[in-house]
Design a protein around this motif. Structure first.
Motif, PDB file in Angstrom:
ATOM      1  N   SER A  71     -23.040  16.295   5.399  1.00 22.35           N
ATOM      2  CA  SER A  71     -23.156  16.472   6.838  1.00 22.35           C
ATOM      3  C   SER A  71     -22.968  15.148   7.576  1.00 22.35           C
ATOM      4  O   SER A  71     -22.982  14.074   6.967  1.00 22.35           O
ATOM      5  N   TRP A  72     -22.853  15.239   8.875  1.00 21.45           N
ATOM      6  CA  TRP A  72     -22.816  14.037   9.708  1.00 21.45           C
ATOM      7  C   TRP A  72     -24.091  13.237   9.509  1.00 21.45           C
ATOM      8  O   TRP A  72     -24.058  12.013   9.383  1.00 21.45           O
ATOM      9  N   GLN A  73     -25.221  13.911   9.449  1.00 18.15           N
ATOM     10  CA  GLN A  73     -26.494  13.218   9.227  1.00 18.15           C
ATOM     11  C   GLN A  73     -26.521  12.536   7.862  1.00 18.15           C
ATOM     12  O   GLN A  73     -27.018  11.413   7.731  1.00 18.15           O
ATOM     13  N   ASP A  74     -25.985  13.203   6.830  1.00 19.05           N
ATOM     14  CA  ASP A  74     -25.897  12.581   5.502  1.00 19.05           C
ATOM     15  C   ASP A  74     -25.076  11.296   5.567  1.00 19.05           C
ATOM     16  O   ASP A  74     -25.425  10.280   4.946  1.00 19.05           O
ATOM     17  N   GLY A 152      -5.967   7.675  -2.283  1.00 18.43           N
ATOM     18  CA  GLY A 152      -5.053   6.603  -2.655  1.00 18.43           C
ATOM     19  C   GLY A 152      -3.826   7.061  -3.391  1.00 18.43           C
ATOM     20  O   GLY A 152      -2.961   6.239  -3.709  1.00 18.43           O
ATOM     21  N   GLY A 153      -3.715   8.361  -3.662  1.00 17.00           N
ATOM     22  CA  GLY A 153      -2.565   8.878  -4.391  1.00 17.00           C
ATOM     23  C   GLY A 153      -1.347   9.135  -3.534  1.00 17.00           C
ATOM     24  O   GLY A 153      -0.279   9.456  -4.053  1.00 17.00           O
ATOM     25  N   ARG A 154      -1.495   9.023  -2.244  1.00 21.02           N
ATOM     26  CA  ARG A 154      -0.391   9.171  -1.306  1.00 21.02           C
ATOM     27  C   ARG A 154      -0.166   7.846  -0.575  1.00 21.02           C
ATOM     28  O   ARG A 154      -1.009   6.955  -0.600  1.00 21.02           O
ATOM     29  N   LEU A 155       0.969   7.703   0.084  1.00 21.96           N
ATOM     30  CA  LEU A 155       1.307   6.444   0.736  1.00 21.96           C
ATOM     31  C   LEU A 155       0.332   6.134   1.875  1.00 21.96           C
ATOM     32  O   LEU A 155      -0.087   7.027   2.603  1.00 21.96           O
ATOM     33  N   PRO A 156      -0.018   4.854   2.043  1.00 20.90           N
ATOM     34  CA  PRO A 156      -0.903   4.475   3.143  1.00 20.90           C
ATOM     35  C   PRO A 156      -0.139   4.400   4.466  1.00 20.90           C
ATOM     36  O   PRO A 156       1.095   4.417   4.489  1.00 20.90           O
ATOM     37  N   ASN A 157      -0.906   4.268   5.546  1.00 23.79           N
ATOM     38  CA  ASN A 157      -0.248   4.014   6.829  1.00 23.79           C
ATOM     39  C   ASN A 157       0.114   2.530   6.927  1.00 23.79           C
ATOM     40  O   ASN A 157      -0.197   1.746   6.016  1.00 23.79           O
ATOM     41  N   PRO A 158       0.770   2.092   8.000  1.00 22.66           N
ATOM     42  CA  PRO A 158       1.225   0.696   8.073  1.00 22.66           C
ATOM     43  C   PRO A 158       0.113  -0.341   8.001  1.00 22.66           C
ATOM     44  O   PRO A 158       0.395  -1.526   7.739  1.00 22.66           O
ATOM     45  N   TRP A 159      -1.133   0.050   8.215  1.00 19.64           N
ATOM     46  CA  TRP A 159      -2.244  -0.890   8.143  1.00 19.64           C
ATOM     47  C   TRP A 159      -2.999  -0.809   6.814  1.00 19.64           C
ATOM     48  O   TRP A 159      -4.047  -1.411   6.662  1.00 19.64           O
ATOM     49  N   GLY A 160      -2.463  -0.050   5.862  1.00 22.84           N
ATOM     50  CA  GLY A 160      -3.054  -0.011   4.533  1.00 22.84           C
ATOM     51  C   GLY A 160      -4.178   0.982   4.354  1.00 22.84           C
ATOM     52  O   GLY A 160      -4.933   0.884   3.382  1.00 22.84           O
ATOM     53  N   LEU A 161      -4.283   1.953   5.234  1.00 18.89           N
ATOM     54  CA  LEU A 161      -5.323   2.978   5.148  1.00 18.89           C
ATOM     55  C   LEU A 161      -4.741   4.227   4.499  1.00 18.89           C
ATOM     56  O   LEU A 161      -3.709   4.745   4.933  1.00 18.89           O
ATOM     57  N   HIS A 162      -5.411   4.721   3.469  1.00 18.04           N
ATOM     58  CA  HIS A 162      -4.966   5.914   2.755  1.00 18.04           C
ATOM     59  C   HIS A 162      -5.728   7.153   3.224  1.00 18.04           C
ATOM     60  O   HIS A 162      -6.896   7.068   3.617  1.00 18.04           O
ATOM     61  N   ASP A 163      -5.052   8.304   3.132  1.00 19.57           N
ATOM     62  CA  ASP A 163      -5.703   9.607   3.324  1.00 19.57           C
ATOM     63  C   ASP A 163      -6.338   9.754   4.706  1.00 19.57           C
ATOM     64  O   ASP A 163      -7.319  10.482   4.870  1.00 19.57           O
ATOM     65  N   MET A 164      -5.779   9.078   5.702  1.00 17.09           N
ATOM     66  CA  MET A 164      -6.276   9.309   7.056  1.00 17.09           C
ATOM     67  C   MET A 164      -5.959  10.739   7.494  1.00 17.09           C
ATOM     68  O   MET A 164      -6.675  11.321   8.309  1.00 17.09           O
ATOM     69  N   LEU A 165      -4.891  11.292   6.967  1.00 19.39           N
ATOM     70  CA  LEU A 165      -4.568  12.694   7.177  1.00 19.39           C
ATOM     71  C   LEU A 165      -4.661  13.422   5.846  1.00 19.39           C
ATOM     72  O   LEU A 165      -4.284  12.902   4.806  1.00 19.39           O
ATOM     73  N   GLY A 166      -5.193  14.648   5.885  1.00 22.46           N
ATOM     74  CA  GLY A 166      -5.318  15.453   4.680  1.00 22.46           C
ATOM     75  C   GLY A 166      -6.468  15.035   3.784  1.00 22.46           C
ATOM     76  O   GLY A 166      -7.247  14.144   4.109  1.00 22.46           O
ATOM     77  N   ASN A 167      -6.586  15.697   2.672  1.00 25.21           N
ATOM     78  CA  ASN A 167      -7.620  15.525   1.643  1.00 25.21           C
ATOM     79  C   ASN A 167      -8.977  16.026   2.137  1.00 25.21           C
ATOM     80  O   ASN A 167      -9.389  17.121   1.752  1.00 25.21           O
ATOM     81  N   VAL A 168      -9.700  15.266   2.950  1.00 22.30           N
ATOM     82  CA  VAL A 168     -10.924  15.795   3.568  1.00 22.30           C
ATOM     83  C   VAL A 168     -10.955  15.406   5.044  1.00 22.30           C
ATOM     84  O   VAL A 168     -10.476  14.333   5.433  1.00 22.30           O
ATOM     85  N   TRP A 169     -11.498  16.298   5.864  1.00 18.54           N
ATOM     86  CA  TRP A 169     -11.809  15.939   7.238  1.00 18.54           C
ATOM     87  C   TRP A 169     -12.856  14.828   7.221  1.00 18.54           C
ATOM     88  O   TRP A 169     -13.645  14.727   6.280  1.00 18.54           O
ATOM     89  N   GLU A 170     -12.883  14.028   8.280  1.00 15.83           N
ATOM     90  CA  GLU A 170     -13.792  12.888   8.314  1.00 15.83           C
ATOM     91  C   GLU A 170     -14.663  12.917   9.570  1.00 15.83           C
ATOM     92  O   GLU A 170     -14.154  13.091  10.685  1.00 15.83           O
ATOM     93  N   TRP A 171     -15.967  12.744   9.363  1.00 16.74           N
ATOM     94  CA  TRP A 171     -16.897  12.673  10.479  1.00 16.74           C
ATOM     95  C   TRP A 171     -16.664  11.407  11.306  1.00 16.74           C
ATOM     96  O   TRP A 171     -16.448  10.332  10.745  1.00 16.74           O
ATOM     97  N   CYS A 172     -16.723  11.549  12.616  1.00 13.92           N
ATOM     98  CA  CYS A 172     -16.773  10.413  13.524  1.00 13.92           C
ATOM     99  C   CYS A 172     -18.128  10.394  14.226  1.00 13.92           C
ATOM    100  O   CYS A 172     -18.869  11.377  14.207  1.00 13.92           O
TER     101      CYS A 172
END
Length: 226
Positions: A71-74, A152-172
């Motif tokens: 969860s977000w709280q977790d 990390g199994g897919r290509l990163p974005n231009p700043w070196g961040l992997h999996d910003m899209l797909g795999n799991v949704w991310e809490w903000c």
């Protein structure tokens, strides 16, 4: 309870500006951002277990899979615990009713990214719906086999961040729309079970801060004050 401090690779993100939009309300807003650090990968099951001693994820087979069913709280508790293990100042505190509040916005500890930070980092200077061809950068319904994969199994974005899209949704950190949805928090990025249209830099999702499901995880951030 876990006793090991996990290593988390943080990428420095430069200052800048991002314009966010919401299709439901047809609203857009621009945010100026100070430099910050963001995890190169979402938090993994191994990292989560090292710190908390817990293994909440539904997916099995590798400790390096992204942690999910959190969860977000977790995620907030994880950030505070990681800060304490590294002898940093925790960002979050709790009020008398057990609700999460920002204890010290300028603290040097770990935290969730804001929604604006997340989208700005995801885009990494690009201006399209994605930072590359979807099959090259993301695990989504069309190529995931309907399961999460090791980050990390897919290509990163231009700043070196992997999996910003797909795999799991991310809490903000942010509230989604408090006037309509109350305490619901923002989710970004799309997940392994989502169709291609959900895996775009601008897509917003929302859920209750205690919600747990098998396609939602998180990554951590730190302000440049630390």
């Amino acid at each position: 309870m876990g006793t090991t401090t996990p290593y988390i690779d943080l990428v420095g993100i430069p200052s800048g500006q991002v314009t966010l939009s919401d299709r439901r309300t047809e609203r857009s807003w621009t945010v100026d951002l100070a430099p910050f650090r963001l995890g190169a990968l979402p938090v993994t099951q191994e990292q989560y277990a090292q710190l908390t001693g817990e293994r909440p994820s539904t997916a099995r087979g590798s400790d390096r899979l992204p942690v999910e069913t959190v969860s977000w709280q977790d995620a907030v508790v994880f950030c505070n615990s990681l800060s304490q293990h590294e002898e940093l100042t925790p960002v979050y505190g709790f009020d008398g009713q057990g609700e999460v509040v920002v204890a010290e916005p300028s603290a040097n500890g770990y935290r969730l990214p804001t929604e604006a930070e997340w989208e700005y980092a995801c885009r990494a200077g690009t201006d399209g719906p994605r930072y590359g061809p979807l099959d090259d950068i993301a695990w989504y319904r069309g190529n995931s086999g309907e399961r999460p994969h090791e980050p990390g199994g897919r290509l990163p974005n231009p700043w070196g961040l992997h999996d910003m899209l797909g795999n799991v949704w991310e809490w903000c950190w942010d509230l989604y729309d408090p006037e309509v949805y109350g305490t619901y928090r923002v989710l970004r990025g799309g997940g392994w079970f989502d169709e291609h249209w959900s895996c775009r830099a601008s897509v917003r999702r929302r859920s209750h801060p205690t919600f747990r499901v098998d396609d939602v995880g998180f990554r951590v951030a730190r302000s440049m004050t630390g």
